[in-house]
Design an enzyme around this catalytic site. Sequence first.
Site, mmCIF file in Angstrom:
data_model
loop_
_atom_site.group_PDB
_atom_site.id
_atom_site.type_symbol
_atom_site.label_atom_id
_atom_site.label_comp_id
_atom_site.label_asym_id
_atom_site.label_seq_id
_atom_site.Cartn_x
_atom_site.Cartn_y
_atom_site.Cartn_z
ATOM 1 N N ASP A 1 0.868 -1.166 0.000
ATOM 2 C CA ASP A 1 0.000 0.000 0.000
ATOM 3 C C ASP A 1 0.917 1.232 0.000
ATOM 4 O OD1 ASP A 1 -2.380 1.637 0.487
ATOM 5 O OD2 ASP A 1 -1.611 1.825 2.525
ATOM 6 N N ASP B 1 -1.623 -1.017 5.910
ATOM 7 C CA ASP B 1 -1.865 -0.424 7.218
ATOM 8 C C ASP B 1 -3.322 -0.393 7.652
ATOM 9 O OD1 ASP B 1 -2.418 1.561 5.189
ATOM 10 O OD2 ASP B 1 -2.496 3.051 6.791
#
Length: 228
Positions: free
Chosen positions: A10, A172
């Site tokens: 990400d 996350d």
Amino acid sequence: MSSPRIVVFDLDGTLVDTAPDLINALNFVLDREGLPPVPLHAARNMIGQGARKLIERGLEVDGRAASAADITRLLADFIDYYAANIAVASRPFEGLESALDQLSARGFRFAVCTNKLEWLSKLLLDELGLSARFAAICGADTFGVSKPDPVILRETIARAGGHPSAAIMVGDAGPDIGVARRAGIPVIGVEFGYTEVPIADLEPDLLISRMRDLPDAVERLTSLRNRS
């Protein structure tokens, strides 16, 4: 020939601490609407589902409802401002480049799978001198779907020259854990990113609190997969 081992990241809150510049862009459009700014500490966890959702949530803080047309108008202003100020305060998380160096030396290849627009993602990574490290940089507009739809992750891996059987996701927040689960890929959660639900509660396969712990976590997941 076996597929290359790929670590898919990400972007916001995982590779780069982008919150200061994203929230500055949000506050720019809020100010244009006569609304007060959202404090950085209160807005960090609004990040992660794309700019449109960030604007919607920024408006909700002040109890403002907006039509789809209003959001689209604000989104255009947001993107223009953000693109011009994309790396004023955004920085890679501490230890990132050393972790990438270690993993690269062990034969891993890297890709980015983000809900940010692809061109903004590339612009940010260009500004930070990181783009060349990634075999693929894919955003919410690259394949017409966003996380947690597994198509975006599978296609990102394919674009990087890999196969899901030799890939690991790092993220996350919920969309990252969700996309990995739906694609059948192991996932490492980072504790320093942007999420309202604690990342531990989302039950990634492994959890790290510092980027310097990433190489060992990747190797551990790789070993576990090879044994199964």
